[in-house]
Design an enzyme around this catalytic site. Structure first.
Site, mmCIF file in Angstrom:
data_model
loop_
_atom_site.group_PDB
_atom_site.id
_atom_site.type_symbol
_atom_site.label_atom_id
_atom_site.label_comp_id
_atom_site.label_asym_id
_atom_site.label_seq_id
_atom_site.Cartn_x
_atom_site.Cartn_y
_atom_site.Cartn_z
ATOM 1 N N CYS A 158 -15.307 31.535 -17.722
ATOM 2 C CA CYS A 158 -13.874 31.645 -17.431
ATOM 3 C C CYS A 158 -13.102 31.311 -18.696
ATOM 4 O O CYS A 158 -13.476 30.372 -19.409
ATOM 5 C CB CYS A 158 -13.506 30.674 -16.310
ATOM 6 S SG CYS A 158 -11.763 30.715 -15.852
ATOM 7 N N HIS A 171 -13.882 35.793 -8.260
ATOM 8 C CA HIS A 171 -13.531 34.815 -9.293
ATOM 9 C C HIS A 171 -12.019 34.831 -9.553
ATOM 10 O O HIS A 171 -11.377 33.763 -9.577
ATOM 11 C CB HIS A 171 -14.315 35.129 -10.577
ATOM 12 C CG HIS A 171 -13.978 34.242 -11.728
ATOM 13 N ND1 HIS A 171 -14.881 33.354 -12.279
ATOM 14 C CD2 HIS A 171 -12.831 34.093 -12.456
ATOM 15 C CE1 HIS A 171 -14.298 32.696 -13.271
ATOM 16 N NE2 HIS A 171 -13.060 33.140 -13.409
ATOM 17 N N GLU A 172 -11.456 36.033 -9.731
ATOM 18 C CA GLU A 172 -10.027 36.127 -10.062
ATOM 19 C C GLU A 172 -9.156 35.706 -8.879
ATOM 20 O O GLU A 172 -8.145 35.016 -9.063
ATOM 21 C CB GLU A 172 -9.659 37.544 -10.524
ATOM 22 C CG GLU A 172 -10.347 38.002 -11.799
ATOM 23 C CD GLU A 172 -10.287 36.998 -12.941
ATOM 24 O OE1 GLU A 172 -9.299 36.252 -13.061
ATOM 25 O OE2 GLU A 172 -11.260 36.935 -13.718
ATOM 26 N N HIS A 191 -8.629 32.046 -8.513
ATOM 27 C CA HIS A 191 -7.582 31.460 -9.368
ATOM 28 C C HIS A 191 -6.247 31.376 -8.622
ATOM 29 O O HIS A 191 -5.457 30.462 -8.859
ATOM 30 C CB HIS A 191 -7.391 32.302 -10.631
ATOM 31 C CG HIS A 191 -8.382 32.007 -11.727
ATOM 32 N ND1 HIS A 191 -8.447 30.782 -12.366
ATOM 33 C CD2 HIS A 191 -9.325 32.786 -12.315
ATOM 34 C CE1 HIS A 191 -9.391 30.821 -13.306
ATOM 35 N NE2 HIS A 191 -9.951 32.029 -13.291
#
Ligand code: NI
Length: 177
Positions: free
Chosen positions: A100, A142-143, A146
């Site tokens: 990341c 993953h995104e 966030h």
């Protein structure tokens, strides 16, 4: 417009929940997407979420092109995804290594759903809807994490599988997400 500074783990803004975009195709939104694009390109990332540049809005970008430096990386089309909703298509999960831009120089083994449907909008308000697998599904999860204030180390099951890229993968170039 220039590449922005990416916040690093420890900055409390990375742990906030992002708010949805309510107006599409505005100069402000286009500027944000451009800034994110330049930032991701400058750092050779595979993805970036707006909170990583200190903007608490539900905007992520991602994309991986074929790159001789990463012969094993699957291609993922460049995508601007706003107000995303994701749903796993079954319970199957797999573990793989992630990095990341907010956790530079580190890698961790992270479980993710293997089969996923996601939907959202691009910066013009056009609907995006896709069913994806494997690496593409991993990048999206993953995104989108966030936007919920979750960084990948928070999902690692065994912290012995978290470490410095140069120790885990000596001599290899690895891409941050
Ligand atoms: Ni990230």
């Amino acid at each position: 417009m220039a590449a922005k500074t990416v916040l690093k783990m420890g900055d409390p803004r990375l742990f906030e929940v992002a708010i949805p975009i309510t107006e599409f195709d505005t100069p402000q939104l286009h500027e944000l997407v451009r800034d994110m694009h330049h930032t991701m390109e400058a750092l050779n990332g595979a993805g970036l979420a707006a909170p990583q540049i200190g903007v608490g809005l539900q905007v992520v970008i991602f994309g991986v092109t074929r790159n001789p430096r990463y012969p094993d990386a699957e291609e993922v089309p460049y995508t601007v995804l706003i107000n995303p909703e994701i749903a796993s298509l079954d319970r199957e999960m797999e573990e793989d290594w992630e990095g990341c831009l907010s956790v530079p120089g580190m890698r961790g083994l992270v479980p993710r759903y293997k089969h996923l449907r996601y939907q959202g909008y691009d910066q013009y308000g056009k609907t995006i809807e896709r069913s994806v697998n494997g690496f593409h599904a991993r990048v999206v999860q993953h995104e989108c994490d966030h936007l919920q204030g979750i960084l990948y180390p928070m999902r690692i099951r065994d912290m012995r599988n978290f470490g410095y890229s140069e120790v885990l993968f000596p001599g290899q170039l690895v891409q941050d997400e």
